[in-house]
Design an enzyme around this catalytic site. Structure first.
Site, short mmCIF file in Angstrom:
data_model
loop_
_atom_site.label_atom_id
_atom_site.label_comp_id
_atom_site.label_asym_id
_atom_site.label_seq_id
_atom_site.Cartn_x
_atom_site.Cartn_y
_atom_site.Cartn_z
N GLN A 73 0.81 -1.23 0.00
CA GLN A 73 0.00 0.00 0.00
C GLN A 73 0.85 1.27 0.00
O GLN A 73 0.30 2.36 -0.21
CB GLN A 73 -0.94 0.02 1.21
CG GLN A 73 -2.02 -1.05 1.14
CD GLN A 73 -2.97 -0.93 2.31
OE1 GLN A 73 -2.69 -1.44 3.39
NE2 GLN A 73 -4.08 -0.22 2.11
N HIS A 168 -7.53 -8.99 6.52
CA HIS A 168 -7.51 -7.92 5.50
C HIS A 168 -6.06 -7.60 5.09
O HIS A 168 -5.76 -7.50 3.90
CB HIS A 168 -8.21 -6.68 6.08
CG HIS A 168 -8.26 -5.49 5.17
ND1 HIS A 168 -9.44 -4.95 4.70
CD2 HIS A 168 -7.27 -4.72 4.66
CE1 HIS A 168 -9.16 -3.92 3.92
NE2 HIS A 168 -7.86 -3.75 3.88
N GLU A 169 -5.18 -7.48 6.09
CA GLU A 169 -3.78 -7.11 5.78
C GLU A 169 -3.02 -8.26 5.13
O GLU A 169 -2.25 -8.03 4.19
CB GLU A 169 -3.06 -6.64 7.05
CG GLU A 169 -3.68 -5.41 7.71
CD GLU A 169 -3.95 -4.26 6.75
OE1 GLU A 169 -3.17 -4.07 5.79
OE2 GLU A 169 -4.96 -3.56 6.95
N HIS A 172 -3.84 -8.44 1.53
CA HIS A 172 -3.07 -7.48 0.73
C HIS A 172 -1.76 -8.11 0.24
O HIS A 172 -1.31 -7.84 -0.88
CB HIS A 172 -2.71 -6.24 1.56
CG HIS A 172 -3.73 -5.14 1.50
ND1 HIS A 172 -4.11 -4.53 0.33
CD2 HIS A 172 -4.44 -4.52 2.49
CE1 HIS A 172 -5.01 -3.58 0.59
NE2 HIS A 172 -5.23 -3.55 1.89
ZN ZN Z 1 -6.60 -2.39 2.86
#
Ligand code: ZN
Length: 215
Positions: A73, A168-169, A172
């Site tokens: 990210q 969620h992480e 990623h």
């Molecule tokens: Zn995210």
């Protein structure tokens, strides 16, 4: 034969990112770095650079603000993420969502597997998809294995909201965005969230938008 690389060495990329102080720019959906080429961490950054990078991820997560941030990210294709949630929510939300405080942690090369069959469905959002939230049904409990920032292995169970954050992480780091797993009919703007879907659970939203919740 070596594959020609069009990428800068990761240490060089990270050193450049850290040349300016302050929160790092967050990459938005549509950038391929969120989708492919994410490498296992295997010493590409030395201990000092890794420590500085982790501090920058934490600073960026706080500034956003968010409760988790993965290296892709900020444009760095390494399997590293940070999580932290002080969980400043009302009691009824804490109870309904299991949103208990999650202390700061660094996840290096994490992977998870469901424990049991229970699923929990709630709205979630992503710093790389600003302005929107959607309901994702996820395993209610997961077993997470990986290493910390010092290379020490861990093998821990997560439940409640921390289980959602860690999934969620980790997703990623597999090139997966929460929207890939969300019910598309639940997609709601931040404005709709504030005006309509502040209930502790997404049941009202499910009824009015026409999507299913598990079990
Ligand atoms: Zn995210």
């Amino acid at each position: 034969m070596a594959t020609p690389s069009h990428r800068k060495p990761l240490a060089e990329l990270v050193a450049e990112l850290l040349a300016t102080d302050g929160p790092l720019p967050i990459v938005a959906a549509g950038d391929p770095v969120l989708r492919q080429g994410i490498q296992m961490y295997d010493g590409q950054l030395d201990a000092v650079l890794l420590s500085r990078f982790v501090s920058a991820l934490r600073l960026t997560m706080h500034a956003a603000p968010g409760v988790g941030l993965a290296a892709p990210q900020v444009g760095v294709p390494l399997r590293i993420a940070v999580i932290e949630d002080p969980a400043p929510v009302p009691e009824e939300v804490r109870v309904a969502r299991g949103r208990v405080p999650q202390p700061f942690r660094v996840l290096v090369n994490p992977s998870y597997e469901p424990v049991g069959t229970a699923r929990a469905a709630f709205f979630e959002g992503c710093l790389s998809v600003p302005g929107w939230q959607a309901v994702v049904a996820r395993p209610a409990e997961v077993r997470v294995r990986g290493e910390d920032e010092h290379g020490h292995p861990f093998d821990d169970l997560f439940t409640g909201w921390p289980a959602r954050i860690v999934q969620h992480e980790t997703d990623h780091l597999d090139g997966t965005l929460y929207l890939d797993r969300a019910d598309p009919r639940s997609l709601s703007s931040n404005q709709a969230m504030t005006e309509r879907w502040t209930q502790p659970t997404p049941e009202t939203a499910a009824r009015e938008l026409g999507f299913e919740l598990p079990g």
